[in-house]
Every structure is written in C-alpha cells, then in structure tokens.
Scaffold this motif. Structure first.
Motif, PDB file in Angstrom:
ATOM      1  N   LYS A   1      25.622 -15.856 -30.574  1.00 39.14           N
ATOM      2  CA  LYS A   1      26.818 -16.653 -30.315  1.00 39.14           C
ATOM      3  C   LYS A   1      27.769 -16.667 -31.511  1.00 39.14           C
ATOM      4  O   LYS A   1      28.991 -16.566 -31.354  1.00 39.14           O
TER       5      LYS A   1
ATOM      6  N   MET B   1      31.879 -14.850 -32.267  1.00 32.16           N
ATOM      7  CA  MET B   1      33.065 -15.591 -32.709  1.00 32.16           C
ATOM      8  C   MET B   1      33.827 -14.877 -33.829  1.00 32.16           C
ATOM      9  O   MET B   1      34.905 -15.319 -34.220  1.00 32.16           O
TER      10      MET B   1
ATOM     11  N   ARG C   1      37.597 -15.511 -34.498  1.00 27.18           N
ATOM     12  CA  ARG C   1      38.480 -15.294 -33.357  1.00 27.18           C
ATOM     13  C   ARG C   1      39.294 -16.563 -33.084  1.00 27.18           C
ATOM     14  O   ARG C   1      38.755 -17.679 -33.155  1.00 27.18           O
TER      15      ARG C   1
ATOM     16  N   ASP D   1      40.225 -18.015 -30.448  1.00 25.13           N
ATOM     17  CA  ASP D   1      39.709 -18.879 -29.388  1.00 25.13           C
ATOM     18  C   ASP D   1      38.378 -19.545 -29.761  1.00 25.13           C
ATOM     19  O   ASP D   1      37.833 -20.326 -28.984  1.00 25.13           O
ATOM     20  N   SER D   2      37.856 -19.237 -30.963  1.00 28.31           N
ATOM     21  CA  SER D   2      36.595 -19.837 -31.406  1.00 28.31           C
ATOM     22  C   SER D   2      36.771 -20.837 -32.540  1.00 28.31           C
ATOM     23  O   SER D   2      35.815 -21.514 -32.914  1.00 28.31           O
TER      24      SER D   2
ATOM     25  N   VAL E   1      35.847 -24.413 -31.879  1.00 28.59           N
ATOM     26  CA  VAL E   1      34.406 -24.629 -31.721  1.00 28.59           C
ATOM     27  C   VAL E   1      33.712 -24.628 -33.079  1.00 28.59           C
ATOM     28  O   VAL E   1      32.889 -25.499 -33.378  1.00 28.59           O
TER      29      VAL E   1
END
Length: 388
Positions: free
Chosen positions: A103, A107, A122, A124-125, A128
C-alpha cells in the motif's frame, strides 16, 4: 499438566540476549517521563510463540496480527500518554499499520530528472499519508514512544517484568494495557530438543505444560498501584463474561476487555468489578473506517483519570523495589502510606529501612522491611515504633 510457579519459570528460562539493552532503554524512558510527571501506558501487542526446538525451526504460535495493540497505542498518544509498545516482532506497529503490504509503495512515484532521481508522494495519496506522518513525527520528536520486541513467550515475560520494574516508580500514573495474545501452554526448556526434530524418528509426542499466570505477581507485587487492564478472547459467548469476572475476582485488577473472536473488530465489553459496558460500532462506523480502539481507549483513559483523582490503589514503590524483590516472598507486599524510616537490625548491623505491610493469605500482618542497602525483603527486629 499443572503449571509451576512464576518464580520457577524465570529460574528455568534465561533472559533473551538483548535483555539488558532493552532493560536500560525501559529504565531511561520511565525515568525521563516520571521526572515530568507524565502518565505512561505499557501496551503489549501480538502473539507469542512456543519453540519446539532450541535452534527453532518449528513453534506453536498464538494467532494475533497486533491490530488491537498497535491502534490503541496511537490513541493513547493522542490522550497525552507516553507509550511503551511491547510487540511481537514483525506484527503491526503504530502508524505503519495503516500502510501494510504494498500500500505504501503504491502511494509513491519515481521522477527521474537527468542524473537526479526523486521520490514523491502521489497527489491523491497526500491526504492519506500526511496526517499519519505528522502524528508519527510529533511522537518521535517528543520521545513519547519506546518500542521493544519479543517473539517467544519467555521473551515476553522477561520484558514484561522488566517494564514493570521501571513502571513501579510511577505508582497510579502507570497504566498496563495487556493486549498481547500470550500462550497458555509451553514446553519447559529442559524438555526442548536442541536441534530440528527429524521426521525419520516418527511423529513426536509433545507434552505441553500450563504457563504460570503472571497477572498475580504483576498486580500484587510488581506494580501494585498501577491501573491494570487485561484482555479475554473467547469463541463461546456463554463463557465470555463469567471468565472475565472470574479473572477480576482472582487477580484483583481493574478491568477486562472481553471480546469474541468472530466480532472482536466491532464489538467489545469492558468488564470492571462494578459494571459492564458494551462498545459496538455501527454499520456506518465500520464503513467509515472507525477504529473501535478509539472508543476503548477513551473510556479507559476516563476511568484511569478517576483512579488518579481518587489517589490510586496503593502507592508507588520506593526506588529499587519492585519485580526484583518479588521472589523473596509468596505473599503480596506493598508499601504502607506511613512514611517512617525505621532502624532495623540484621545480624550485628543496623540500617535504615522503609516499612511495608504483608497482605497475602499467609502473612498474619507480618511487617516486612525494604532497605536501600539490601536487595531483599526481610522480617527483622524493629527498633522503632511504626503506625500501621
């Protein structure tokens, strides 16, 4: 087969090779946070193994990924506790538990610009990874987490006792959250073969022995003033609460977190001597990724605060007292609230000693004494009057 005493267990099983290094780390961590009046929680996590050979190839393993302990450690940090995270090697750990397997790698991106290569997160990560990274860096900067690892059940018990030795100085500010899945059975060291068992010899006959219950010396001798929470996992619902209450009655600690194997991630019952409280995640909570450990820890923190407000049960042991003294008596020995320092005779010597009171079943209110000059608890001629 009946279990031996906990003293016999430590006498037979040698400490792990890195034990002294870990004990030094534990001592320094507790002393530093005690100096500032911080609360410390010992979180145990993951399962223990029972080796079937000294040069271990095969072992009996207690199932646990360390989910409960690793998540709980993060929430204790959020509540301002310093955390000793005592975990099974390679089990889940605080913060990194969020990014198991590939996972984390998913990222990241590699960007090659001429001779230089950079690794970035990234876009979009970021949302998180960033919050977890911020919490991790904050805990690291504050020196709020100490991690020590075990594998076998004997390594676990040696580290547990060493941690208790250090935590005893904190008195009621110490909290023990014993979430590790500890083996109920083991093979005594003198019955374990040195080398790998050979199949040519046929199927082995293995006789397991009951592991001594360490909660008794832990609660009564090692950290008598601490707030101790144990865990109970069952597969039969009808046994869950009765066994939790039986443990509280037998060991006299503060709470049992009771859960069923099938529903442990979304339902637990907090069992105390006075009451039981069920914590259940709703379907919406589960879909939103809510950790049940957040609610468990919040309630335990609240109850620990009440424990502290009430002065705790007992007082902190004097420096130098604790688990190392426990083998000197099978009775429960705790310091009294009386702070007198008495002169005690041992042979031809006189020395100052701190009064303690023996509260075990065989005591008949014998007064014992602890001296900085001796490493033992002893019953001796008292040369001053002690109000008990």
């Amino acid at each position: 087969m009946a279990s031996g005493s906990w003293e016999e267990f430590f006498a037979v099983h040698l400490p792990p090779t890195d034990f002294e290094d870990n004990r030094t780390l534990l001592k320094e961590f507790c002393e530093r946070h005690d100096k500032y009046g911080n609360k410390i929680v010992l979180v145990t996590s993951g399962g223990t193994t029972v080796p079937l050979e000294h040069n271990t190839v095969r072992f009996v393993d207690n199932f646990s990924a360390g989910t409960r302990g690793s998540a709980s450690a993060e929430y204790f940090l959020e509540h301002g506790y310093a955390v000793i995270f005592m975990h099974r090697q390679k089990s889940l750990e605080p913060f990194t538990r969020h990014f198991s397997g590939q996972k984390l790698l998913d990222m990241l991106e590699i960007q090659e610009r001429g001779p230089n290569t950079t690794i970035t997160v990234r876009p979009d990560s970021v949302d998180v990874l960033a919050p977890v990274l911020v919490r991790y860096k904050a805990a690291l900067a504050a020196g709020a987490v100490l991690q020590v690892a075990f594998t076998s059940v004997s390594e676990y018990f040696w580290l547990l006792r060493a941690a208790c030795e250090c935590l005893a100085r904190l008195g009621p500010r110490a909290l023990l959250y014993l979430a590790a899945a500890v083996s109920d059975f083991y093979i005594p060291k003198d019955r374990v073969p040195t080398h790998k068992m050979q199949s040519e010899s046929g199927a082995p006959v293995i006789q397991l022995q009951l592991v001594p219950k360490m909660l008794a010396p832990l609660v009564n001798l090692w950290v008598p003033a601490a707030y101790v929470v144990s865990f109970k996992l069952e597969t039969d619902e009808s046994l869950l609460i009765p066994k939790a209450r039986a443990a509280l009655e037998k060991y006299k600690h503060k709470m049992v977190v009771a859960n069923m194997l099938q529903s442990r991630h979304h339902r637990v019952i907090l069992v105390s001597p006075e009451a039981s409280q069920e914590i259940v995640l709703t379907r919406e909570d589960i879909h939103a990724g809510v950790d049940i450990e957040s609610a468990i820890v919040s309630e335990i923190v609240r109850l620990h605060a009440e424990h502290l407000a009430g002065g705790g049960a007992g007082a902190a042991l004097p420096a130098g007292a604790g688990a190392s003294d426990a083998h000197e008596s099978r009775d429960s020995v705790t310091r009294t609230a009386h702070r007198s320092v008495c002169l005690v005779r041992k042979g031809s010597q006189l020395f100052a000693a701190i009064p303690l009171v023996c509260t075990g079943p065989n005591c008949a209110r014998i007064v014992w004494y602890k001296s900085e000059l001796f490493d033992t608890l002893l019953s001796a001629l008292v040369l001053c009057t002690v109000g008990l």
